[in-house]
Design an enzyme around this catalytic site. Structure first.
Site, short mmCIF file in Angstrom:
data_model
loop_
_atom_site.label_atom_id
_atom_site.label_comp_id
_atom_site.label_asym_id
_atom_site.label_seq_id
_atom_site.Cartn_x
_atom_site.Cartn_y
_atom_site.Cartn_z
N LYS A 189 0.98 -0.73 -0.01
CA LYS A 189 0.16 -0.69 0.09
C LYS A 189 0.45 1.63 0.06
O LYS A 189 0.86 2.09 -0.68
CB LYS A 189 -0.72 0.06 1.38
N GLN A 222 -4.13 -1.08 9.45
CA GLN A 222 -4.01 -2.07 8.91
C GLN A 222 -5.01 -3.66 9.76
O GLN A 222 -4.62 -3.14 11.20
CB GLN A 222 -2.69 -3.02 8.98
N ASP A 245 -10.83 2.79 3.86
CA ASP A 245 -10.57 1.83 4.08
C ASP A 245 -13.15 1.70 3.75
O ASP A 245 -13.54 0.59 3.76
CB ASP A 245 -11.16 1.47 4.97
#
Ligand code: NAP
Length: 285
Positions: free
Chosen positions: A55, A99, A122
């Site tokens: 990422k 994460q 997200d």
């Protein structure tokens, strides 16, 4: 006759190019300021390290600023919440990605809810999930967005189609159901208590598997000419396999994604796309 194999790597590369162009455009209009993506990794789980590493690398390649936060495995929840507060208040940060999974001393839901919905790239906060459920604009979870992009690219006619999703997680199945409804598909969501999974799946013009069960979807469950998207990633003795029996289902499907090389590459591409979108919206405010 074998169906078309949808090349997720190629579609993801197109999305990244589009994002990189958008980043430059935004910078030109905004005194050279580029979008900032903060990634937070707690602990040293090897798989999470690889995901976060990719990422960060791809954000930098798209011309974004990558703000890398690394915390120890034993970090207490209030310390992580403090960091989220700081990132929420930092004007140079447009997107925040924590994460998952987090170590067990930390309440994952509390951490997600602490993220400013305007920076929730997200798309997991209740605000963004609610906006999506109501069909209103917000930040949409990356994997389901990638699924829609792949279906479009493969030429699937979504309007009026019968779409079946296997899996109802907040990460994939539920948001995808809202997106497919938004495309005017008729949507059915299956799960572990569904009776006659094969019967429901075999009605689908568009079939998406997001379960985590190797080769659960066999040829007899797929309508000839269906578009089949395999979100599953399962590590087996044969290597990484999806939830769909690829070789058998390819014989009947119009188009199918491989694992690896299908949905996987799209997830990070859509994260970059969300970060750009968050930056553009924040620049307008
Ligand atoms: P999850 O939270 O574990 O959800 C799995 C879903 O599958 C649940 O809704 C469960 O039903 C359902 N299910 C389990 N066994 C079933 C069965 N035999 N028949 C029908 N439904 C069944 O998983 P997730 O986070 O959505 O992830 C699903 C898969 O996608 C995993 O393999 C994951 O690694 C992969 N994934 C890949 C990406 C990517 O970027 N490629 C991103 C996200 C996830 P219940 O709700 O009834 O328990």
């Amino acid at each position: 006759m074998s169906g078309q194999v949808i090349d997720g790597k190629a579609v993801a590369a197109q999305v990244r190019d589009r994002v990189a162009a958008g980043v430059q455009e935004l910078a030109t209009a905004n005194d050279g300021r580029t979008p900032g993506l903060a990634t937070v990794l707690v602990g040293e789980d090897p798989a999470s390290q690889v995901y976060v590493g990719n990422k960060r690398k791809q954000a930098a390649e798209a011309g974004m600023r990558s703000i890398d936060e690394q915390l120890l495995e034993a970090t207490p929840e209030d310390e992580l919440l403090e960091l989220i507060d700081e990132l929420n208040g930092d004007d140079s940060v447009d997107g925040i990605l924590v994460q998952l999974p987090l170590p067990e001393q930390i309440d994952q839901d509390a951490v997600i809810e602490r993220i400013d919905p305007a920076k929730d790239v997200d798309g997991l906060t209740a605000v963004n999930a609610g906006l999506l459920a109501q069909g209103r604009p917000g930040l949409v979870p990356c994997t389901p967005q990638g699924v829609i992009e792949l279906l479009r690219e493969a030429g699937a006619e979504l309007e009026g189609s019968e779409a079946v999703i296997v899996g109802r997680s907040i990460l994939v199945g539920r948001p995808l159901a809202s997106l497919l409804l938004g495309e005017n598909a008729t949507v059915t969501v299956c799960h572990s208590r569904t009776r006659d999974l094969a019967g429901v799946c075999s009605r689908a013009d568009v079939l998406v598997a997001a379960v985590g069960s190797p080769r659960l979807i066999g040829r007899e469950m797929v309508k000839p000419g269906a578009f089949v998207i395999d979100v599953g990633t399962n590590r087996t003795d044969d290597g990484l396999v999806g939830d769909v029996d690829f070789d058998a289902v390819r014989e009947v499907a119009a188009a199918i994604t491989p694992v690896p090389g299908g949905v996987g590459p799209m997830t990070i591409a859509m994260l970059l796309s969300n970060t750009l979108e968050a930056a553009v919206r924040r620049a307008r405010v």
